[in-house]
Design an enzyme around this catalytic site. Structure first.
Site, PDB file in Angstrom:
ATOM      1  N   TYR A  33     -56.387   5.586  14.970  1.00 55.73           N
ATOM      2  CA  TYR A  33     -55.039   5.297  14.487  1.00 55.73           C
ATOM      3  C   TYR A  33     -54.803   3.799  14.423  1.00 55.73           C
ATOM      4  O   TYR A  33     -55.569   3.002  14.963  1.00 55.73           O
ATOM      5  CB  TYR A  33     -53.995   5.963  15.389  1.00 55.73           C
ATOM      6  CG  TYR A  33     -53.758   5.262  16.707  1.00 55.73           C
ATOM      7  CD1 TYR A  33     -52.632   4.470  16.898  1.00 55.73           C
ATOM      8  CD2 TYR A  33     -54.667   5.381  17.762  1.00 55.73           C
ATOM      9  CE1 TYR A  33     -52.412   3.819  18.108  1.00 55.73           C
ATOM     10  CE2 TYR A  33     -54.444   4.743  18.971  1.00 55.73           C
ATOM     11  CZ  TYR A  33     -53.317   3.963  19.132  1.00 55.73           C
ATOM     12  OH  TYR A  33     -53.117   3.317  20.328  1.00 55.73           O
ATOM     13  N   ARG A  52     -59.288  -3.253  10.980  1.00 55.05           N
ATOM     14  CA  ARG A  52     -59.639  -2.664  12.279  1.00 55.05           C
ATOM     15  C   ARG A  52     -59.721  -1.142  12.179  1.00 55.05           C
ATOM     16  O   ARG A  52     -60.559  -0.508  12.831  1.00 55.05           O
ATOM     17  CB  ARG A  52     -58.640  -3.087  13.348  1.00 55.05           C
ATOM     18  CG  ARG A  52     -59.062  -2.650  14.754  1.00 55.05           C
ATOM     19  CD  ARG A  52     -58.167  -3.212  15.825  1.00 55.05           C
ATOM     20  NE  ARG A  52     -56.793  -2.752  15.694  1.00 55.05           N
ATOM     21  CZ  ARG A  52     -55.806  -3.143  16.507  1.00 55.05           C
ATOM     22  NH1 ARG A  52     -56.046  -3.996  17.484  1.00 55.05           N
ATOM     23  NH2 ARG A  52     -54.592  -2.687  16.327  1.00 55.05           N
ATOM     24  N   ARG A 100     -64.632  26.088  16.920  1.00 53.36           N
ATOM     25  CA  ARG A 100     -64.603  24.900  17.753  1.00 53.36           C
ATOM     26  C   ARG A 100     -65.990  24.639  18.341  1.00 53.36           C
ATOM     27  O   ARG A 100     -66.582  25.530  18.961  1.00 53.36           O
ATOM     28  CB  ARG A 100     -63.580  25.096  18.881  1.00 53.36           C
ATOM     29  CG  ARG A 100     -63.433  23.926  19.830  1.00 53.36           C
ATOM     30  CD  ARG A 100     -62.455  24.297  20.942  1.00 53.36           C
ATOM     31  NE  ARG A 100     -62.215  23.177  21.850  1.00 53.36           N
ATOM     32  CZ  ARG A 100     -63.008  22.835  22.863  1.00 53.36           C
ATOM     33  NH1 ARG A 100     -64.101  23.546  23.102  1.00 53.36           N
ATOM     34  NH2 ARG A 100     -62.713  21.807  23.630  1.00 53.36           N
ATOM     35  N   HIS A 102     -68.400  21.076  20.040  1.00 57.12           N
ATOM     36  CA  HIS A 102     -68.325  19.667  20.403  1.00 57.12           C
ATOM     37  C   HIS A 102     -69.041  18.763  19.410  1.00 57.12           C
ATOM     38  O   HIS A 102     -68.535  17.695  19.066  1.00 57.12           O
ATOM     39  CB  HIS A 102     -68.921  19.459  21.801  1.00 57.12           C
ATOM     40  CG  HIS A 102     -68.016  19.883  22.911  1.00 57.12           C
ATOM     41  ND1 HIS A 102     -67.694  21.192  23.148  1.00 57.12           N
ATOM     42  CD2 HIS A 102     -67.356  19.144  23.855  1.00 57.12           C
ATOM     43  CE1 HIS A 102     -66.872  21.266  24.182  1.00 57.12           C
ATOM     44  NE2 HIS A 102     -66.654  20.044  24.640  1.00 57.12           N
ATOM     45  N   LYS A 152     -59.895   2.034  18.463  1.00 57.56           N
ATOM     46  CA  LYS A 152     -58.496   2.456  18.567  1.00 57.56           C
ATOM     47  C   LYS A 152     -58.428   3.963  18.338  1.00 57.56           C
ATOM     48  O   LYS A 152     -58.009   4.462  17.289  1.00 57.56           O
ATOM     49  CB  LYS A 152     -57.610   1.693  17.585  1.00 57.56           C
ATOM     50  CG  LYS A 152     -56.138   1.706  17.975  1.00 57.56           C
ATOM     51  CD  LYS A 152     -55.362   0.680  17.175  1.00 57.56           C
ATOM     52  CE  LYS A 152     -53.870   0.742  17.458  1.00 57.56           C
ATOM     53  NZ  LYS A 152     -53.519   0.248  18.793  1.00 57.56           N
ATOM     54  N   GLU A 184     -56.060  -5.826  30.659  1.00 59.50           N
ATOM     55  CA  GLU A 184     -55.061  -5.637  29.603  1.00 59.50           C
ATOM     56  C   GLU A 184     -54.058  -4.589  30.056  1.00 59.50           C
ATOM     57  O   GLU A 184     -54.211  -3.975  31.119  1.00 59.50           O
ATOM     58  CB  GLU A 184     -55.701  -5.223  28.271  1.00 59.50           C
ATOM     59  CG  GLU A 184     -56.343  -3.855  28.244  1.00 59.50           C
ATOM     60  CD  GLU A 184     -56.836  -3.460  26.852  1.00 59.50           C
ATOM     61  OE1 GLU A 184     -56.472  -4.104  25.860  1.00 59.50           O
ATOM     62  OE2 GLU A 184     -57.600  -2.479  26.776  1.00 59.50           O
ATOM     63  N   LEU A 208     -59.006  -3.508  23.753  1.00 61.13           N
ATOM     64  CA  LEU A 208     -58.755  -3.464  22.321  1.00 61.13           C
ATOM     65  C   LEU A 208     -58.428  -4.883  21.865  1.00 61.13           C
ATOM     66  O   LEU A 208     -57.527  -5.521  22.418  1.00 61.13           O
ATOM     67  CB  LEU A 208     -57.587  -2.529  22.010  1.00 61.13           C
ATOM     68  CG  LEU A 208     -57.274  -2.393  20.526  1.00 61.13           C
ATOM     69  CD1 LEU A 208     -58.355  -1.598  19.811  1.00 61.13           C
ATOM     70  CD2 LEU A 208     -55.907  -1.732  20.323  1.00 61.13           C
TER      71      LEU A 208
END
Length: 287
Positions: A33, A52, A100, A102, A152, A184, A208
């Protein structure tokens, strides 16, 4: 909220922006995101944010997003939603796959791409200005995240838990401590002023590399400050002249207390003030 959302190639009403329960972001946090601040109807630092986003996509082996197309989508969403002050949120996931499993799924399912806007209320804007003017409190917490914080990713549970600790202790932010260094915040980068120099943890896999962080480093050097990208020892907090956070939404946010102890004089310092002014000069240049 957005009245209109961009979802998988279409502009749709917010209530019709529906995503499958089989989407891998929902099942595995398998997505990335970005958040872009909008001032006066114009996106701020849009290009580096989209760059980014592309880097994060590459690290997760997602298809490279079309930055030019997303920039056009951003401006169109701002227009359609009449956004003046707020944020644009981008999310890209590996898409919808079943059953589903992995490992990366085989097949040709396309990524899920969502872009939406969030307005900032006058009350939220006023609160932010007050925080920047008066400074905020922070707490320290042990680092419990994974070792690829440079991506991110939407996998933010440790950040959520740290931020909740801060809220419950009446603080604005939680600062992660790794191997004796404060690195951070849960949703921000950290800077210190030590012996007159601006210090921030180096850009690596443990933090980040914030877009606001990068801008503030440039601004600090242009203003004549020495900037050192190195660790801030936890034991050095009591001798910092200043501490401040940077992020897309917080801009340059002074910290005046950590774990109940004052930072420096306990008031917002001159370096933070100077960097706040430089940041706002860049915002004003948008208009």
């Amino acid at each position: 909220m957005s009245s209109t959302v961009y979802l998988n190639g279409e502009f749709v009403p917010y209530e019709r922006a529906l995503i499958s329960v089989e989407d891998r972001a929902f099942l595995f946090a398998d997505g990335i995101y970005e958040v872009v601040r909008v001032y006066g109807g114009r996106p701020f630092d849009l290009e580096p944010h989209l760059a980014r986003l592309s880097r994060s996509a590459g690290e997760l082996r997602l298809p490279e997003p079309d930055g030019e197309h997303l920039a056009a989508v951003t401006r169109e969403l701002i227009r359609r939603n009449g956004l003046d002050e707020g944020t644009v949120y981008f999310q890209i996931t590996r898409g919808v796959h079943a059953p589903r499993a992995h490992a990366f799924p085989t097949g040709t399912a396309a990524p899920t791409v969502v872009v939406l806007t969030h307005p900032l209320s006058p009350e939220a804007l006023a609160a932010g200005e007050q925080h920047r003017r008066e400074g905020v409190a922070a707490i320290t917490v042990p680092e419990q995240r994974w070792a690829r914080c440079d991506i991110k990713s939407v996998s933010l549970l440790p950040n959520v838990l740290a931020k909740q600790q801060a809220v419950e202790r009446g603080a604005y932010e939680a600062l992660f401590v790794r191997d004796g260094f404060v690195i951070e915040g849960s949703s921000s980068n950290l800077f210190a002023v030590l012996d007159g120099e601006v210090v921030t943890y180096p850009a690596c896999n443990y933090i980040l590399n914030g877009i606001a962080r990068q801008r503030v480093i440039r601004n600090a050097r242009e203003l004549g400050y020495t900037v050192r990208e190195q660790g801030i020892p936890l034991g050095a907090l009591d001798r910092c002249q200043e501490l401040f956070l940077t992020s897309t939404t917080s801009e340059v946010m002074p910290i005046v207390a950590v774990d109940g102890k004052p930072v420096g004089s306990g008031a917002v310092g001159p370096v933070a003030r100077a960097l706040q002014a430089a940041y706002r000069d860049a915002v004003r240049a948008l208009r």
